[in-house]
Design an enzyme around this catalytic site. Structure first.
Site, PDB file in Angstrom:
ATOM      1  N   ASP A  42      20.733  79.729 -61.534  1.00  0.00           N
ATOM      2  CA  ASP A  42      19.212  79.778 -61.862  1.00  0.00           C
ATOM      3  C   ASP A  42      18.850  81.180 -61.991  1.00  0.00           C
ATOM      4  OD1 ASP A  42      18.707  77.047 -61.901  1.00  0.00           O
ATOM      5  OD2 ASP A  42      18.093  77.054 -59.808  1.00  0.00           O
ATOM      6  N   ARG A  79      14.513  68.315 -50.814  1.00  0.00           N
ATOM      7  CA  ARG A  79      15.337  67.860 -49.907  1.00  0.00           C
ATOM      8  C   ARG A  79      14.624  67.231 -48.450  1.00  0.00           C
ATOM      9  NH1 ARG A  79      18.109  70.947 -53.297  1.00  0.00           N
ATOM     10  NH2 ARG A  79      20.285  70.556 -53.571  1.00  0.00           N
TER      11      ARG A  79
END
Length: 406
Positions: free
Chosen positions: A288, A27
């Site tokens: 995850d 990001r």
């Protein structure tokens, strides 16, 4: 290549050097590029996904192959849609099976010009970067938070800004919150009210940024301790007030007997006595970590019922099917309930002798199954190099803790 784990000590003590956060790194690279900053980002993740991002952002080419890097595919699709030029982006065979239609449709409605170079709804993509008008749009939030993050990061550069309404069940909301928090660090004006996000038009400002360590990578060492009888592991660089949603794993591991203590240098985790009869948890915000908890619970003989696992079907592999297939080799029979769950009720069968665990080009399959060698000496992980996607030094860190493998 493959790696066979010969033994794991019953007591684990040592220090692990975790990679930097892949989620934050990717990001910040996009935000840094959009701000036209000449300041390098400190402590970037040295993993395949981030390296693919860097290659594209620093390239003079207009054709890109990002391999298995799903985050790079989504973030770069949005980024290139507002960079003037004609771009083509593709990936591995598996990447070309991972849908991007929701993202492409949304970007085209906001003024982008993106075409499919192959099958509709999937990479490869042909992108004609140009002016983006922006405006009001609705996006289903039940498929992937990365679609939403990709659009949010370029939203300040839309002429009319962005009024985004998220529809349906929101998965991985913490990753959307991470994106918004980082945008604000770089100067974006964003307001959030329920399922509505408003981003004002403007520009990012250059920021000196250092990336924190990776909480997702920490999960494999929590898992390792959960399987052992005693021990303590130091994990430097982890922050208590983290942008990463996976930092909330500490309370779940506590139920399995692994306790967390924060220090000025990072985290110390310690194995303590626990004898849970089962684990029930909604992983909507930490998808995850499902592999780590599933393997740990099976090895500990702790039945579980995990919900919020729908997005695992479109990851590097279909992680639900992969877990069911590979844990069956170790003697554990898992089911999916209504399809949105992963369940083990304790059903067992004879484990294979010297099982070979397939990784399906998925780094998290390799890292989550390695600690299972504690109960299955001689367990082999096929395609050991796959860990380079997020944790290139994973095997070295295990070795430093006393694990032996060939």
């Amino acid at each position: 290549m493959e790696i066979s784990l010969n033994s794991i000590p019953q007591t684990i003590n040592g220090e692990v050097k975790l990679p930097a956060s892949k989620s934050i790194s990717n990001r910040v690279l996009i935000l840094n590029a959009l701000s036209d900053s000449d300041m390098p980002v400190e402590n970037l993740s040295d993993c395949d996904d981030t390296n693919h991002m860097l290659e594209v952002l620093n390239s003079d080419d207009c054709h890109f192959n990002i391999g298995h890097a799903g985050t790079a595919m989504r973030f770069l699709t949005a980024f290139l849609s507002r960079i003037v030029g004609r771009w083509e982006i593709t990936g591995s065979e598996r990447m070309q099976q991972r849908p991007v239609g929701v993202l492409v449709d949304a970007l085209n409605k906001l003024g982008a010009h993106i075409e499919y170079a192959g099958q509709n709804g999937y990479p490869p993509l042909r992108i004609y970067g140009s002016y983006l008008k922006g405006g009001a749009i609705e996006i289903p939030a039940s498929v992937s938070s990365q679609y939403i993050s990709a659009i949010l990061m370029i939203a300040p550069y839309m002429a009319d800004g962005l009024q985004l309404t998220l529809t349906g069940k929101i998965v991985s909301r913490t990753y959307i919150d991470m994106t918004i928090a980082l945008q604000r660090v770089f100067g974006a004006e964003i307001s959030v009210k329920g399922h509505c996000i408003h981003v004002k038009p403007g520009n990012y400002r250059p920021v000196h940024y250092r990336v924190e360590s990776d909480w997702s990578g920490a999960s494999y060492f929590y898992e390792l301790l959960a399987m052992t009888e005693s021990g303590q592991i130091i994990l430097p660089g982890l922050l208590p007030e983290s942008l990463q949603g996976d930092s909330h794993q500490t309370e779940v591991w506590k139920q399995l007997g692994v306790h967390t203590r924060f220090t000025s240098q990072g985290v110390v985790i310690e194995r303590k006595n626990s004898d849970p009869t089962g684990l029930k948890y909604d992983f909507t915000e930490m998808p995850d970590l499902v592999q780590s908890f599933a393997v740990a619970c099976c090895i500990r003989n702790i039945p579980f019922e995990f919900s919020g696992v729908e997005t695992l079907r479109i990851k590097e592999t279909d992680r639900i099917s992969a877990l069911i297939t590979e844990l069956k080799k170790l003697g554990y029979i898992l089911t999916t309930g209504d399809g949105s769950q992963l369940i083990w009720n304790g059903e067992r069968r004879q484990a294979q002798t010297h099982p070979r665990i397939m990784t399906y080009n998925d780094h998290r399959m390799a890292m989550a199954f390695a600690p299972a060698a504690l109960k299955h000496p001689g367990l082999t992980i096929v395609d050991q190099e796959v860990v380079s996607k997020s944790f290139p030094t994973y095997w070295e860190q295990l070795s430093a803790l006393g694990l032996e493998f060939t």
